[in-house]
Design a protein around this motif. Structure first.
Motif, PDB file in Angstrom:
ATOM      1  N   PRO A 258       0.816  -1.215   0.000  1.00  0.00           N
ATOM      2  CA  PRO A 258       0.000   0.000   0.000  1.00  0.00           C
ATOM      3  C   PRO A 258       0.852   1.269   0.000  1.00  0.00           C
ATOM      4  CG  PRO A 258       0.067  -0.962   2.194  1.00  0.00           C
ATOM      5  CD  PRO A 258       0.743  -1.936   1.273  1.00  0.00           C
ATOM      6  N   ASN A 259       0.258   2.361  -0.452  1.00  0.00           N
ATOM      7  CA  ASN A 259       0.910   3.649  -0.312  1.00  0.00           C
ATOM      8  C   ASN A 259       1.206   3.901   1.166  1.00  0.00           C
ATOM      9  OD1 ASN A 259       1.109   5.585  -2.821  1.00  0.00           O
ATOM     10  ND2 ASN A 259      -0.696   4.299  -3.147  1.00  0.00           N
ATOM     11  N   ILE A 260       2.270   4.641   1.423  1.00  0.00           N
ATOM     12  CA  ILE A 260       2.781   4.782   2.796  1.00  0.00           C
ATOM     13  C   ILE A 260       1.731   5.354   3.744  1.00  0.00           C
ATOM     14  CG2 ILE A 260       4.396   6.189   4.170  1.00  0.00           C
ATOM     15  CD1 ILE A 260       6.487   5.570   1.952  1.00  0.00           C
ATOM     16  N   GLY A 261       0.958   6.343   3.291  1.00  0.00           N
ATOM     17  CA  GLY A 261      -0.079   6.914   4.150  1.00  0.00           C
ATOM     18  C   GLY A 261      -1.141   5.896   4.527  1.00  0.00           C
ATOM     19  N   LEU A 262      -1.557   5.086   3.557  1.00  0.00           N
ATOM     20  CA  LEU A 262      -2.544   4.042   3.845  1.00  0.00           C
ATOM     21  C   LEU A 262      -1.934   2.966   4.736  1.00  0.00           C
ATOM     22  CD1 LEU A 262      -4.293   3.656   0.366  1.00  0.00           C
ATOM     23  CD2 LEU A 262      -5.243   4.690   2.439  1.00  0.00           C
ATOM     24  N   LYS A 263      -0.656   2.669   4.541  1.00  0.00           N
ATOM     25  CA  LYS A 263       0.028   1.687   5.396  1.00  0.00           C
ATOM     26  C   LYS A 263       0.018   2.153   6.856  1.00  0.00           C
ATOM     27  CE  LYS A 263       4.509  -0.693   5.857  1.00  0.00           C
ATOM     28  NZ  LYS A 263       3.901  -1.969   6.236  1.00  0.00           N
ATOM     29  N   ALA A 264       0.201   3.450   7.069  1.00  0.00           N
ATOM     30  CA  ALA A 264       0.183   3.996   8.428  1.00  0.00           C
ATOM     31  C   ALA A 264      -1.216   3.871   9.051  1.00  0.00           C
ATOM     32  CB  ALA A 264       0.628   5.459   8.409  1.00  0.00           C
ATOM     33  N   ILE A 265      -2.259   4.121   8.249  1.00  0.00           N
ATOM     34  CA  ILE A 265      -3.627   3.980   8.769  1.00  0.00           C
ATOM     35  C   ILE A 265      -3.909   2.520   9.109  1.00  0.00           C
ATOM     36  CG2 ILE A 265      -6.077   4.255   8.251  1.00  0.00           C
ATOM     37  CD1 ILE A 265      -5.328   6.561   6.393  1.00  0.00           C
ATOM     38  N   ILE A 266      -3.475   1.612   8.237  1.00  0.00           N
ATOM     39  CA  ILE A 266      -3.646   0.177   8.482  1.00  0.00           C
ATOM     40  C   ILE A 266      -2.992  -0.202   9.814  1.00  0.00           C
ATOM     41  CG2 ILE A 266      -2.955  -2.125   7.678  1.00  0.00           C
ATOM     42  CD1 ILE A 266      -3.258  -0.931   4.776  1.00  0.00           C
ATOM     43  N   ASP A 267      -1.810   0.345  10.063  1.00  0.00           N
ATOM     44  CA  ASP A 267      -1.084   0.076  11.305  1.00  0.00           C
ATOM     45  C   ASP A 267      -1.868   0.603  12.508  1.00  0.00           C
ATOM     46  OD1 ASP A 267       1.886  -0.754  12.137  1.00  0.00           O
ATOM     47  OD2 ASP A 267       1.286   0.940  13.374  1.00  0.00           O
ATOM     48  N   ILE A 268      -2.380   1.819  12.403  1.00  0.00           N
ATOM     49  CA  ILE A 268      -3.128   2.444  13.497  1.00  0.00           C
ATOM     50  C   ILE A 268      -4.422   1.673  13.789  1.00  0.00           C
ATOM     51  CG2 ILE A 268      -4.487   4.517  14.080  1.00  0.00           C
ATOM     52  CD1 ILE A 268      -1.488   4.853  14.495  1.00  0.00           C
ATOM     53  N   CYS A 269      -5.028   1.129  12.742  1.00  0.00           N
ATOM     54  CA  CYS A 269      -6.285   0.374  12.894  1.00  0.00           C
ATOM     55  C   CYS A 269      -6.071  -1.020  13.486  1.00  0.00           C
ATOM     56  CB  CYS A 269      -6.983   0.199  11.539  1.00  0.00           C
ATOM     57  SG  CYS A 269      -7.583   1.707  10.809  1.00  0.00           S
ATOM     58  N   GLY A 270      -4.810  -1.455  13.590  1.00  0.00           N
ATOM     59  CA  GLY A 270      -4.543  -2.807  14.068  1.00  0.00           C
ATOM     60  C   GLY A 270      -4.889  -3.875  13.049  1.00  0.00           C
ATOM     61  N   LEU A 271      -4.790  -3.524  11.762  1.00  0.00           N
ATOM     62  CA  LEU A 271      -5.156  -4.463  10.691  1.00  0.00           C
ATOM     63  C   LEU A 271      -3.952  -5.157  10.072  1.00  0.00           C
ATOM     64  CD1 LEU A 271      -7.857  -2.298   8.858  1.00  0.00           C
ATOM     65  CD2 LEU A 271      -8.262  -4.249  10.372  1.00  0.00           C
ATOM     66  N   ASN A 272      -2.769  -4.905  10.609  1.00  0.00           N
ATOM     67  CA  ASN A 272      -1.573  -5.558  10.057  1.00  0.00           C
ATOM     68  C   ASN A 272      -1.678  -7.075  10.164  1.00  0.00           C
ATOM     69  OD1 ASN A 272       0.104  -3.511   9.093  1.00  0.00           O
ATOM     70  ND2 ASN A 272       0.749  -2.944  11.154  1.00  0.00           N
ATOM     71  N   GLY A 273      -1.173  -7.755   9.142  1.00  0.00           N
ATOM     72  CA  GLY A 273      -1.080  -9.200   9.206  1.00  0.00           C
ATOM     73  C   GLY A 273      -2.343  -9.945   8.832  1.00  0.00           C
ATOM     74  N   ARG A 274      -3.376  -9.242   8.362  1.00  0.00           N
ATOM     75  CA  ARG A 274      -4.576  -9.928   7.910  1.00  0.00           C
ATOM     76  C   ARG A 274      -4.973  -9.408   6.535  1.00  0.00           C
ATOM     77  NH1 ARG A 274      -9.575  -7.368  11.385  1.00  0.00           N
ATOM     78  NH2 ARG A 274     -10.693  -7.830   9.479  1.00  0.00           N
ATOM     79  N   GLU A 275      -5.717 -10.215   5.826  1.00  0.00           N
ATOM     80  CA  GLU A 275      -6.129  -9.826   4.478  1.00  0.00           C
ATOM     81  C   GLU A 275      -7.246  -8.794   4.574  1.00  0.00           C
ATOM     82  OE1 GLU A 275      -7.687 -11.814   0.292  1.00  0.00           O
ATOM     83  OE2 GLU A 275      -7.283 -13.093   2.032  1.00  0.00           O
ATOM     84  N   LEU A 276      -6.992  -7.641   3.994  1.00  0.00           N
ATOM     85  CA  LEU A 276      -7.950  -6.539   4.077  1.00  0.00           C
ATOM     86  C   LEU A 276      -9.064  -6.709   3.061  1.00  0.00           C
ATOM     87  CD1 LEU A 276      -5.381  -3.612   4.404  1.00  0.00           C
ATOM     88  CD2 LEU A 276      -6.621  -4.756   6.236  1.00  0.00           C
ATOM     89  N   SER A 277     -10.270  -6.316   3.464  1.00  0.00           N
ATOM     90  CA  SER A 277     -11.447  -6.430   2.613  1.00  0.00           C
ATOM     91  C   SER A 277     -12.094  -5.057   2.447  1.00  0.00           C
ATOM     92  CB  SER A 277     -12.456  -7.389   3.253  1.00  0.00           C
ATOM     93  OG  SER A 277     -12.972  -6.807   4.442  1.00  0.00           O
ATOM     94  N   MET A 278     -13.121  -5.002   1.616  1.00  0.00           N
ATOM     95  CA  MET A 278     -13.879  -3.758   1.448  1.00  0.00           C
ATOM     96  C   MET A 278     -14.504  -3.338   2.787  1.00  0.00           C
ATOM     97  SD  MET A 278     -13.513  -2.908  -1.790  1.00  0.00           S
ATOM     98  CE  MET A 278     -14.845  -2.103  -2.687  1.00  0.00           C
ATOM     99  N   SER A 279     -14.910  -4.307   3.605  1.00  0.00           N
ATOM    100  CA  SER A 279     -15.489  -3.985   4.919  1.00  0.00           C
ATOM    101  C   SER A 279     -14.480  -3.278   5.806  1.00  0.00           C
ATOM    102  CB  SER A 279     -15.986  -5.253   5.616  1.00  0.00           C
ATOM    103  OG  SER A 279     -17.096  -5.788   4.935  1.00  0.00           O
ATOM    104  N   ASP A 280     -13.217  -3.684   5.738  1.00  0.00           N
ATOM    105  CA  ASP A 280     -12.176  -3.011   6.527  1.00  0.00           C
ATOM    106  C   ASP A 280     -12.036  -1.549   6.104  1.00  0.00           C
ATOM    107  OD1 ASP A 280     -11.338  -5.252   8.121  1.00  0.00           O
ATOM    108  OD2 ASP A 280     -10.338  -6.058   6.349  1.00  0.00           O
ATOM    109  N   ILE A 281     -12.195  -1.293   4.813  1.00  0.00           N
ATOM    110  CA  ILE A 281     -12.144   0.096   4.340  1.00  0.00           C
ATOM    111  C   ILE A 281     -13.344   0.867   4.863  1.00  0.00           C
ATOM    112  CG2 ILE A 281     -12.194   1.603   2.315  1.00  0.00           C
ATOM    113  CD1 ILE A 281     -10.803  -0.685   0.760  1.00  0.00           C
ATOM    114  N   VAL A 282     -14.539   0.274   4.726  1.00  0.00           N
ATOM    115  CA  VAL A 282     -15.777   0.966   5.113  1.00  0.00           C
ATOM    116  C   VAL A 282     -15.783   1.298   6.604  1.00  0.00           C
ATOM    117  CG1 VAL A 282     -18.281   0.714   5.327  1.00  0.00           C
ATOM    118  CG2 VAL A 282     -17.136  -0.014   3.228  1.00  0.00           C
ATOM    119  N   PHE A 283     -15.361   0.350   7.433  1.00  0.00           N
ATOM    120  CA  PHE A 283     -15.516   0.513   8.886  1.00  0.00           C
ATOM    121  C   PHE A 283     -14.252   0.969   9.610  1.00  0.00           C
ATOM    122  CE2 PHE A 283     -18.830  -2.627   7.755  1.00  0.00           C
ATOM    123  CZ  PHE A 283     -19.935  -1.875   8.134  1.00  0.00           C
ATOM    124  N   LYS A 284     -13.086   0.843   8.989  1.00  0.00           N
ATOM    125  CA  LYS A 284     -11.848   1.181   9.691  1.00  0.00           C
ATOM    126  C   LYS A 284     -11.050   2.288   8.992  1.00  0.00           C
ATOM    127  CE  LYS A 284     -12.027  -2.241  12.811  1.00  0.00           C
ATOM    128  NZ  LYS A 284     -11.987  -2.045  14.278  1.00  0.00           N
TER     129      LYS A 284
END
Length: 579
Positions: A258-284
């Motif tokens: 992912p782009n670095i900014g999105l990678k940082a949001i993923i990290d903050i959301c605690g979503l690292n290490g799992r396969e991201l889905s459209m639901s993760d975008i909508v809710f996190k």
């Protein structure tokens, strides 16, 4: 809330077609029947559905004004003119600005971006933004996810020698702004075959055309597809056709690199290490990008999305996360206040729509409250707050009802408005609110159908627990990405029982964690029923019941499945039911 279940068992010829298609594809006939229900009837169509190809993206030059837009951008670069990338403050606008800015910045340095302040400038093109552009020597503004109705503002910019290229996807009026080019597939004179791009999607098509015209390899656009996936999920546009291709490959990018900014949001959301889905975008992910525009200024989100240093991005993401926590508190309070008002109004008689206003409500959160009330009451909803002598509103609709047309019907009362079938924004004089409410509700009364305000679940297939194998779950994953136009398949199993270990959970004991069995196998299925604790007593009484559910990954147990239960009802209408 309990739902009306809609399920039509397949006719014999449909079963035969499902078996035939399933054999060709090597998938369960249950799932091939789901494909057929979605209009995918052939092997070739199914393969395109399961493996969307970037080569199948539509030629961007089929969009009206695209050649003019590319020529104007090339001309600006050739003359070394200063370019501003301007966008709305929501997720779609911020991702669109980030995508276009990051792509063009690789080839051109005299470029900046601008996001208007929701509280100081309001939605869309602002005079303040144009004046800032003029003061900084801008000659070309590329505006994304807004601008299609900014006739006066763009006329003013033109008088200052500033050209606009509009990249929008909102419904245009009969008269359009005097821009150098207007890219909008919803233009009535636009032959572009796909009408449901997000604002970021329109920006992507512009960059695709620019790259094609200048001999830039398409591969240089692929790293930006994660922005498209985020915009498609967050803006709730149909995940079909071209959007499905962009979302599919955008999710791959989001999960892989992912782009670095999105990678940082993923990290903050605690979503690292799992396969991201459209639901993760909508809710996190989406709510955090939205938060800065709701609470302060959306430019902070674009700063994050274009950041090149991960340490800096992480710091910015934490700051935006704080905005999101503030937003949650305000959202909860406003929703509770709105619910009290609705219950008071409802005590005097039911209405087919909801129109509420309070001068103390926060402008950046009224859209969320409108969405929540629409979900709770299943009625078109408009929420307003005060801005000086004006009322600023956000509208959300139910499936099947065009709220944009309802608002347009009151246009003589409006200062401005814009949006889609299911979501819109509007401004009018505060003193005109009672008349707007009367007119809007009259339009809804005359045009809404009973089925629009009924909670319904469309069941894709009736299955038994023995059907839910690992292979079945793996095949089901191939239906993603999910969203409007391609919802998660919804299944039904009848005559299930509590295994004896189901329990109420949650901070307020509002959910049920279930362990279930049916009569066809020894499989014990884990499930979660959010907000349905009222059914717990019946479930634990050992009576049988039916469930409607989607099949999800169990994030706590690798390679395991969990049923997300949408509704529970007694088998054969048991009279002891109290849920």
């Amino acid at each position: 809330m309990h739902f009306k279940w809609i399920y039509e068992p397949p006719a014999p010829e449909q079963e035969n077609a499902a078996n035939e298609l399933g054999n060709k594809l090597g998938i369960s006939p249950l799932l091939s029947s789901v494909l057929i229900r979605r209009g995918i009837n052939t092997e070739s169509a199914a393969k395109r559905f399961f493996r969307p190809q970037l080569n199948d993206l539509i030629n961007p030059f089929l969009m009206k004004d695209m050649d003019t837009a590319v020529d104007r951008l090339n001309d600006a670069m050739g003359r070394k003119e200063r370019i501003m990338v301007y966008g709305d403050y929501d997720v779609d606008g911020c991702t669109a600005v980030a995508l276009v800015y990051k792509f063009l910045q690789q080839f051109y340095s005299n470029i900046d971006y601008y996001i208007p302040d929701r509280y100081d400038e309001g939605y869309g093109v602002s005079i303040k933004g144009i004046d800032h552009a003029h003061e900084t020597g801008v000659k070309l503004i590329i505006i994304l996810d807004c601008g299609i109705k900014a006739i006066e503002e763009i006329s003013y910019a033109k008088s200052l020698g500033i050209d606009f290229i509009i990249c929008d996807h909102h419904v245009p009026d009969e008269t359009m702004p005097p821009a150098a080019a207007i890219l909008n597939p919803k233009r009535p004179d636009d032959p572009y075959p796909f009408k449901h791009l997000s604002g970021c999607g329109v920006g992507f098509k512009f960059m695709q055309a620019f790259a094609k015209n200048n001999g830039i390899p398409f591969s240089q656009l692929i790293p930006l597809l994660d922005f498209c996936a985020v915009s498609i999920a967050a803006d709730i546009v149909p995940v079909v056709d071209e959007n499905r291709i962009l979302a599919y490959h955008g999710l791959k990018q989001l999960n892989k690199n992912p782009n670095i900014g999105l990678k940082a949001i993923i990290d903050i959301c605690g979503l690292n290490g799992r396969e991201l889905s459209m639901s993760d975008i909508v809710f996190k992910i989406g709510p955090r990008i939205n938060a800065s525009g709701r609470m302060e200024n959306g430019r902070e989100s674009v700063n994050l999305l274009v950041e090149k240093d991960f340490i800096c991005a992480l710091k910015e993401a934490k700051h935006i996360n704080e905005y999101n926590e503030q937003r949650k508190d305000i959202d909860k309070q406003m929703t509770e206040e709105a619910n009290v008002i609705v219950e008071r109004i409802e005590s005097q008689g039911r209405h087919s729509s909801i129109v509420l206003y309070d001068e103390n409500w926060k402008k950046g959160v009224i859209g969320i409250v409108a969405s929540r009330l629409t979900e709770i009451y299943i009625r078109p909803t408009v929420i307003f707050t005060r801005d000086g002598n004006f009322a600023t509103g956000s509208a959300r609709s139910v499936t099947g009802f065009d709220i944009y047309s309802a608002i347009k019907n009151c246009r003589d009362l409006l200062i401005n408005f814009g949006g889609h079938t299911y979501a819109a924004g509007l401004t009018l004089k505060w003193d005109d609110l009672p008349e707007f409410r009367r007119r809007f509700q009259q339009y809804v009364d005359e045009n809404i159908l009973p089925e629009h305000t009924e909670a319904m679940l469309n069941i894709d297939a009736m299955i038994d627990f023995k059907d839910i194998t690992r292979k079945f779950h793996a095949e089901l994953k191939r239906f993603s990405p999910f969203g409007p136009g391609n919802p998660k398949p919804l299944f039904c199993t009848t005559g299930v029982y509590d295994f004896g270990t189901s329990k109420v959970v949650g901070r307020e004991q509002e959910h049920i964690k279930l362990e279930l069995v049916d009569s066809k196998s020894n499989n014990v299925m884990n499930g979660i029923a959010f907000g349905q604790s009222g059914s717990a007593r019946y479930i634990q009484s050992k009576h049988s019941f039916d469930i409607a559910y989607t099949i999800e990954n169990n994030i706590f147990k690798h390679n395991d499945v969990q049923l997300q239960i949408e509704d529970i009802r007694p088998t054969n209408g048991d009279e002891d039911w109290e849920g």
